[in-house]
Write a protein that holds these residues in place. Structure first.
Motif, PDB file in Angstrom:
ATOM      1  N   ARG A  57       0.835  -1.206   0.000  1.00 23.58           N
ATOM      2  CA  ARG A  57       0.000   0.000   0.000  1.00 23.58           C
ATOM      3  C   ARG A  57       0.871   1.258   0.000  1.00 23.58           C
ATOM      4  NH1 ARG A  57      -5.472   0.734   1.498  1.00 23.58           N
ATOM      5  NH2 ARG A  57      -6.054   2.772   0.633  1.00 23.58           N
ATOM      6  N   SER A  58       2.019   1.200   0.677  1.00 23.74           N
ATOM      7  CA  SER A  58       2.891   2.371   0.738  1.00 23.74           C
ATOM      8  C   SER A  58       3.476   2.708  -0.632  1.00 23.74           C
ATOM      9  CB  SER A  58       4.021   2.148   1.747  1.00 23.74           C
ATOM     10  OG  SER A  58       4.840   1.058   1.359  1.00 23.74           O
ATOM     11  N   THR A  59       3.770   1.687  -1.451  1.00 23.21           N
ATOM     12  CA  THR A  59       4.297   1.922  -2.802  1.00 23.21           C
ATOM     13  C   THR A  59       3.255   2.620  -3.668  1.00 23.21           C
ATOM     14  OG1 THR A  59       5.806   0.030  -2.738  1.00 23.21           O
ATOM     15  CG2 THR A  59       5.125   0.796  -4.912  1.00 23.21           C
ATOM     16  N   VAL A  60       2.012   2.121  -3.635  1.00 19.39           N
ATOM     17  CA  VAL A  60       0.946   2.706  -4.452  1.00 19.39           C
ATOM     18  C   VAL A  60       0.615   4.109  -3.952  1.00 19.39           C
ATOM     19  CG1 VAL A  60      -1.440   2.452  -5.230  1.00 19.39           C
ATOM     20  CG2 VAL A  60       0.038   0.438  -5.050  1.00 19.39           C
ATOM     21  N   ARG A  61       0.591   4.283  -2.637  1.00 14.89           N
ATOM     22  CA  ARG A  61       0.288   5.607  -2.081  1.00 14.89           C
ATOM     23  C   ARG A  61       1.367   6.620  -2.488  1.00 14.89           C
ATOM     24  NH1 ARG A  61      -2.989   7.935   1.778  1.00 14.89           N
ATOM     25  NH2 ARG A  61      -4.444   6.400   0.914  1.00 14.89           N
ATOM     26  N   LYS A  62       2.619   6.184  -2.523  1.00 12.78           N
ATOM     27  CA  LYS A  62       3.705   7.077  -2.933  1.00 12.78           C
ATOM     28  C   LYS A  62       3.524   7.498  -4.395  1.00 12.78           C
ATOM     29  CE  LYS A  62       8.718   7.566  -2.445  1.00 12.78           C
ATOM     30  NZ  LYS A  62       9.970   6.891  -2.007  1.00 12.78           N
ATOM     31  N   LEU A  67       1.672  11.873  -8.244  1.00 11.42           N
ATOM     32  CA  LEU A  67       0.746  12.342  -9.277  1.00 11.42           C
ATOM     33  C   LEU A  67      -0.015  13.579  -8.798  1.00 11.42           C
ATOM     34  CD1 LEU A  67      -0.656   8.904 -10.488  1.00 11.42           C
ATOM     35  CD2 LEU A  67       0.770  10.458 -11.836  1.00 11.42           C
ATOM     36  N   ILE A  68      -0.377  13.590  -7.528  1.00 10.89           N
ATOM     37  CA  ILE A  68      -1.052  14.758  -6.947  1.00 10.89           C
ATOM     38  C   ILE A  68      -0.100  15.945  -6.907  1.00 10.89           C
ATOM     39  CG2 ILE A  68      -2.036  15.695  -4.812  1.00 10.89           C
ATOM     40  CD1 ILE A  68      -3.172  12.872  -4.280  1.00 10.89           C
ATOM     41  N   GLU A  69       1.134  15.690  -6.480  1.00 13.70           N
ATOM     42  CA  GLU A  69       2.137  16.754  -6.395  1.00 13.70           C
ATOM     43  C   GLU A  69       2.383  17.405  -7.756  1.00 13.70           C
ATOM     44  OE1 GLU A  69       6.937  17.082  -5.527  1.00 13.70           O
ATOM     45  OE2 GLU A  69       5.787  15.458  -4.615  1.00 13.70           O
ATOM     46  N   ASP A  70       2.313  16.604  -8.817  1.00 14.00           N
ATOM     47  CA  ASP A  70       2.537  17.125 -10.171  1.00 14.00           C
ATOM     48  C   ASP A  70       1.266  17.689 -10.800  1.00 14.00           C
ATOM     49  OD1 ASP A  70       5.162  16.473  -9.974  1.00 14.00           O
ATOM     50  OD2 ASP A  70       5.097  14.730 -11.305  1.00 14.00           O
ATOM     51  N   GLY A  71       0.179  17.714 -10.033  1.00 15.26           N
ATOM     52  CA  GLY A  71      -1.045  18.327 -10.536  1.00 15.26           C
ATOM     53  C   GLY A  71      -1.792  17.483 -11.551  1.00 15.26           C
ATOM     54  N   LEU A  72      -1.533  16.181 -11.587  1.00 14.60           N
ATOM     55  CA  LEU A  72      -2.166  15.312 -12.581  1.00 14.60           C
ATOM     56  C   LEU A  72      -3.458  14.677 -12.071  1.00 14.60           C
ATOM     57  CD1 LEU A  72       1.079  13.602 -13.914  1.00 14.60           C
ATOM     58  CD2 LEU A  72      -0.265  15.376 -15.053  1.00 14.60           C
ATOM     59  N   ILE A  73      -3.547  14.462 -10.767  1.00 18.80           N
ATOM     60  CA  ILE A  73      -4.777  13.925 -10.195  1.00 18.80           C
ATOM     61  C   ILE A  73      -5.125  14.708  -8.923  1.00 18.80           C
ATOM     62  CG2 ILE A  73      -4.293  11.610 -11.097  1.00 18.80           C
ATOM     63  CD1 ILE A  73      -3.685  10.729  -8.204  1.00 18.80           C
ATOM     64  N   ASP A 243      -6.931  29.632 -13.815  1.00 18.47           N
ATOM     65  CA  ASP A 243      -7.335  28.233 -13.908  1.00 18.47           C
ATOM     66  C   ASP A 243      -6.294  27.380 -14.615  1.00 18.47           C
ATOM     67  OD1 ASP A 243      -7.779  29.449 -16.379  1.00 18.47           O
ATOM     68  OD2 ASP A 243      -9.448  28.121 -16.888  1.00 18.47           O
ATOM     69  N   LYS A 244      -5.180  27.994 -15.028  1.00 16.82           N
ATOM     70  CA  LYS A 244      -4.145  27.249 -15.733  1.00 16.82           C
ATOM     71  C   LYS A 244      -2.800  27.286 -15.031  1.00 16.82           C
ATOM     72  CE  LYS A 244      -6.488  25.750 -19.254  1.00 16.82           C
ATOM     73  NZ  LYS A 244      -6.644  24.300 -19.491  1.00 16.82           N
ATOM     74  N   CYS A 245      -2.738  27.836 -13.832  1.00 11.39           N
ATOM     75  CA  CYS A 245      -1.446  27.997 -13.182  1.00 11.39           C
ATOM     76  C   CYS A 245      -1.581  27.815 -11.665  1.00 11.39           C
ATOM     77  CB  CYS A 245      -0.878  29.377 -13.492  1.00 11.39           C
ATOM     78  SG  CYS A 245       0.874  29.549 -13.096  1.00 11.39           S
ATOM     79  N   VAL A 246      -0.680  27.043 -11.096  1.00 11.41           N
ATOM     80  CA  VAL A 246      -0.598  26.841  -9.651  1.00 11.41           C
ATOM     81  C   VAL A 246       0.809  27.213  -9.212  1.00 11.41           C
ATOM     82  CG1 VAL A 246      -0.635  25.159  -7.785  1.00 11.41           C
ATOM     83  CG2 VAL A 246      -2.314  24.999  -9.607  1.00 11.41           C
ATOM     84  N   PHE A 247       0.935  28.031  -8.166  1.00  9.37           N
ATOM     85  CA  PHE A 247       2.245  28.435  -7.660  1.00  9.37           C
ATOM     86  C   PHE A 247       2.564  27.629  -6.407  1.00  9.37           C
ATOM     87  CE2 PHE A 247       0.527  32.065  -9.932  1.00  9.37           C
ATOM     88  CZ  PHE A 247       1.570  32.362 -10.778  1.00  9.37           C
ATOM     89  N   MET A 248       3.793  27.119  -6.344  1.00  8.48           N
ATOM     90  CA  MET A 248       4.204  26.273  -5.230  1.00  8.48           C
ATOM     91  C   MET A 248       5.490  26.815  -4.621  1.00  8.48           C
ATOM     92  SD  MET A 248       3.556  22.574  -7.036  1.00  8.48           S
ATOM     93  CE  MET A 248       3.955  21.681  -5.535  1.00  8.48           C
ATOM     94  N   MET A 249       5.613  26.664  -3.297  1.00 14.08           N
ATOM     95  CA  MET A 249       6.836  27.107  -2.621  1.00 14.08           C
ATOM     96  C   MET A 249       7.128  26.168  -1.452  1.00 14.08           C
ATOM     97  SD  MET A 249       7.712  30.743  -0.768  1.00 14.08           S
ATOM     98  CE  MET A 249       8.385  31.536  -2.208  1.00 14.08           C
ATOM     99  N   ASP A 250       8.393  25.817  -1.299  1.00 13.16           N
ATOM    100  CA  ASP A 250       8.837  25.064  -0.135  1.00 13.16           C
ATOM    101  C   ASP A 250       9.100  26.044   1.002  1.00 13.16           C
ATOM    102  OD1 ASP A 250       8.775  22.638  -1.469  1.00 13.16           O
ATOM    103  OD2 ASP A 250      10.802  22.907  -2.253  1.00 13.16           O
ATOM    104  N   LEU A 251       8.541  25.777   2.162  1.00  8.84           N
ATOM    105  CA  LEU A 251       8.685  26.666   3.312  1.00  8.84           C
ATOM    106  C   LEU A 251       9.470  25.959   4.415  1.00  8.84           C
ATOM    107  CD1 LEU A 251       5.029  28.080   3.457  1.00  8.84           C
ATOM    108  CD2 LEU A 251       7.021  29.093   2.357  1.00  8.84           C
ATOM    109  N   PHE A 252      10.378  26.703   5.038  1.00  7.62           N
ATOM    110  CA  PHE A 252      11.199  26.158   6.110  1.00  7.62           C
ATOM    111  C   PHE A 252      11.128  27.073   7.329  1.00  7.62           C
ATOM    112  CE2 PHE A 252      12.920  24.742   2.107  1.00  7.62           C
ATOM    113  CZ  PHE A 252      13.231  23.410   2.325  1.00  7.62           C
TER     114      PHE A 252
END
Length: 270
Positions: A57-62, A67-73, A243-252
């Motif tokens: 399950r961990s492999t499939v969840r990863k 896919l979610i992180e890349d905006g595909l699903i 509707d065509k652009c998502v902005f992402m930033m890593d926060l520390f």
């Protein structure tokens, strides 16, 4: 897509150097990009994928998380995961190159050049932002529509002090990368940039250029780029559909300034 199609078309390669989750990710990504899986289609339940392939399950969840992180699903609580509309995902904590970003998400970048010329009379705000010296007041202007797989994504205006790149207006930026020409022909490479992002209403002309099917808001992105010497060499303004652009930033937490040589300024106005 049903489970039988999945079992017939997906083949794990245990001897491959690629991790199992990466093989599964590339399989689903390929189906989404070639539109075998289309916007709104439901993904197979994770438990079915596990049982069909004997995966943990961990492999499939990863795989699904990537896919979610890349905006595909998109994962909907209690309903499963669905193929989402294709959006440009911009990591805004590093220097951004449109062509490279498009290629990294599996789409073909191209441009429509609206203007490519040298300005003798430069708008006051552009002259001030570029800090043009009195003896070099000309500016190169490149105005383009940036496309992903033929679909308009950005309206982009770029201004560069002409004394840094004499003759650059002779190049064809319909097929050539501006940054590649600046680096290869003029030895100009961005080292540091400041950028602001502002929510705006698109005017009728902008909506026409971006082929907006409906009255959607947009983002105005303003960027000033610097050479390693600290000299300003580029000012770019862009308009994109929200509707065509998502902005992402890593926060520390409490980052050390020395750890991040690229400074990012975010001014988001609603």
């Amino acid at each position: 897509m049903d489970i039988e199609y999945f079992k017939e078309t997906f083949h794990l390669l245990p001897e491959s150097n690629k991790p199992l989750y990466q093989q599964l990710y590339e399989y689903f990504k390929r189906l989404i990009l070639n539109k075998t899986l289309q916007e709104g289609d439901q993904m197979l339940p994770e438990v079915q994928i596990c049982e069909a392939m004997g995966l943990s399950r961990s492999t499939v969840r990863k795989t699904m998380d990537k896919l979610i992180e890349d905006g595909l699903i998109l994962r909907r609580r209690g309903k499963g995961s669905y193929v989402t509309s294709h959006k440009l995902r911009r990591q805004i904590n590093y220097l951004y190159n449109f062509s490279e970003n498009m290629e990294s998400i599996g789409v073909h970048p191209s441009s429509i050049v609206l203007e490519c010329k040298v300005l003798k009379k430069v708008p006051d705000d552009v002259r001030e932002i570029l800090h043009l010296p009195p003896e070099n007041q000309s500016v190169f202007l490149l105005k383009r529509i940036r496309l992903a797989d033929g679909e308009p994504i950005l309206c982009e205006n770029t201004y560069i002090p002409y004394h840094l790149c004499p003759g650059i207006q002779k190049y064809s930026f319909r097929s050539q990368s501006l940054y590649s020409v600046l680096l290869e022909r003029y030895l100009l490479e961005p080292y540091h940039a400041t950028e602001s992002i502002e929510a705006v209403f698109l005017c009728e002309k902008d909506k026409e250029l971006l082929e907006c099917p409906e009255d959607v808001p947009g983002f105005k992105i303003s960027r000033v780029s610097y050479l390693e010497s600290g000299e300003i060499f580029e000012y770019t303004t862009s308009l994109t559909r929200s509707d065509k652009c998502v902005f992402m930033m890593d926060l520390f937490k409490n980052p050390s300034p020395s750890t991040y040589p690229i400074q990012i300024k975010r001014n988001i106005t609603i």
